[in-house]
Scaffold this active site. Structure first.
Site, PDB file in Angstrom:
ATOM      1  CB  SER A   4      -0.939   0.010   1.212  1.00  8.84           C
ATOM      2  OG  SER A   4      -0.220  -0.139   2.420  1.00  8.84           O
ATOM      3  CD  GLU A   6       1.159   8.258   4.889  1.00 11.18           C
ATOM      4  OE1 GLU A   6       0.729   7.375   5.671  1.00 11.18           O
ATOM      5  OE2 GLU A   6       1.942   9.165   5.225  1.00 11.18           O
ATOM      6  CG  ASP A  98       1.435  15.073  14.390  1.00 13.11           C
ATOM      7  OD1 ASP A  98       1.522  14.267  15.339  1.00 13.11           O
ATOM      8  OD2 ASP A  98       1.984  14.905  13.278  1.00 13.11           O
ATOM      9  CG  PHE A 208      10.187  13.465   7.879  1.00 14.51           C
ATOM     10  CD1 PHE A 208       9.795  14.778   8.031  1.00 14.51           C
ATOM     11  CD2 PHE A 208      10.146  12.908   6.600  1.00 14.51           C
ATOM     12  CE1 PHE A 208       9.381  15.537   6.951  1.00 14.51           C
ATOM     13  CE2 PHE A 208       9.723  13.651   5.508  1.00 14.51           C
ATOM     14  CZ  PHE A 208       9.350  14.972   5.690  1.00 14.51           C
ATOM     15  CG  HIS A 258       1.574   1.875   4.569  1.00 15.36           C
ATOM     16  ND1 HIS A 258       0.419   1.988   3.837  1.00 15.36           N
ATOM     17  CD2 HIS A 258       1.821   3.121   5.056  1.00 15.36           C
ATOM     18  CE1 HIS A 258      -0.012   3.238   3.872  1.00 15.36           C
ATOM     19  NE2 HIS A 258       0.826   3.949   4.603  1.00 15.36           N
TER      20      HIS A 258
END
Length: 292
Positions: A4, A6, A98, A208, A258
């Site tokens: 998958s 994102e 967030d 990140f 993912h």
């Protein structure tokens, strides 16, 4: 093998073009689904909705819309949930989200809003029978006291109706397997899908990771030393690092992944190719027909 992807909703016309080039590049690999993120504080709500709608209209992809609790009342979020169902979306990635200040800012529940991802998951299930995925954190969420506290929260999300979990990205496979052992020992048997992020830009991904509580092994930093101005070599190193991690997971029996694409397709496409995924025949034939 299932994958998958994102994506995040674009902020400019140029970013829109980049996003849709990436979507078209990866679509022929027939992912299980693709998710579209929701910015801090719900800041990309309308763009997320528009991107998901276009995916449904113009592609063969199954979109999973991200949804968060922040900066909205239950009534406002419930309206979004109903809109997604009416649009044809059948899967949601439910997250606390967030705060508007981003990772590291103090989270405060909006008066009249959902308290956390478990509360949101229960609210979604009351409205429609969505398939719901949630987040989990092998190195714990930055705000959690311990991995055990995170596992307790994961249990609460499952009790509320979640059927799958996607991990925060990690770079050391042993981090994932240690977490998986803890989760299984706690009686959790839903799929725990490893979330992976190809390193297009080491400094960006390191930032990140720092904000998300994910560790970056020193050996990865060493591999990218001196390559700030050498994009071609940097991409080759990034491909090697990603391939090593993915094939290491495959060797241990992992069959679903993912990918956090950052709206860039090339590295993800190459990794999927290594996993044995090939473009669907219909897409290949369409390209040949277009070329002739």
């Amino acid at each position: 093998m299932d994958v998958s992807f994102e994506f995040f909703p674009p902020k400019t016309d140029a970013m829109e073009d980049t996003l849709w080039r990436s979507i078209r590049r990866l679509e022929p690999l027939r992912p299980k689904y693709v998710s579209v993120t929701y910015g801090a504080g719900g800041s990309t709500r309308e763009r997320t909705h528009a991107t998901v709608g276009r995916m449904l209209r113009e592609t063969t992809l199954k979109p999973a819309a991200h949804l968060t609790c922040v900066s909205a009342t239950k009534e406002e979020i419930d309206e979004v949930i109903r809109d997604y169902w009416d649009l044809g979306v059948r899967q949601i990635v439910a997250l606390r989200g967030d705060p508007p200040g981003g990772v590291g800012a103090c989270y405060e529940r909006r008066p009249g809003g959902y308290a956390n991802a478990a509360d949101l998951t229960a609210g979604i299930k009351k409205i429609a029978p969505f398939e719901i995925s949630v987040g989990c954190y092998p190195e714990k969420h930055p705000e959690s006291k311990s991995v055990e506290a995170d596992i307790d929260m994961l249990k609460a999300k499952i009790d509320a109706g979640a059927t799958g979990a996607i991990t925060q990205f990690f770079f050391d496979n042993e981090v994932y397997f240690r977490y998986l052992d803890r989760v299984r020992a706690a009686g959790i048997d839903i799929p725990i899908v490893p979330g992976l992020i190809p390193i297009h830009n080491f400094k960006q991904v390191s930032s990140f990771a720092e904000r998300s509580g994910a560790s970056v092994p020193d050996w990865i930093g060493h591999r990218f030393e001196g390559l700030d101005e050498d994009q071609e070599t940097r991409h080759l190193v990034a491909a090697a690092v990603a391939a090593e991690q993915v094939l290491g997971l495959v060797d241990q029996g992992i069959t679903e992944f993912h990918f956090y694409t950052l709206n860039r397709a090339d590295l993800v496409y190459a990794i999927c190719y290594l996993l044995g995924l090939r473009p669907a025949k219909a897409f290949t034939e369409a390209k040949v027909e277009t070329a002739t």
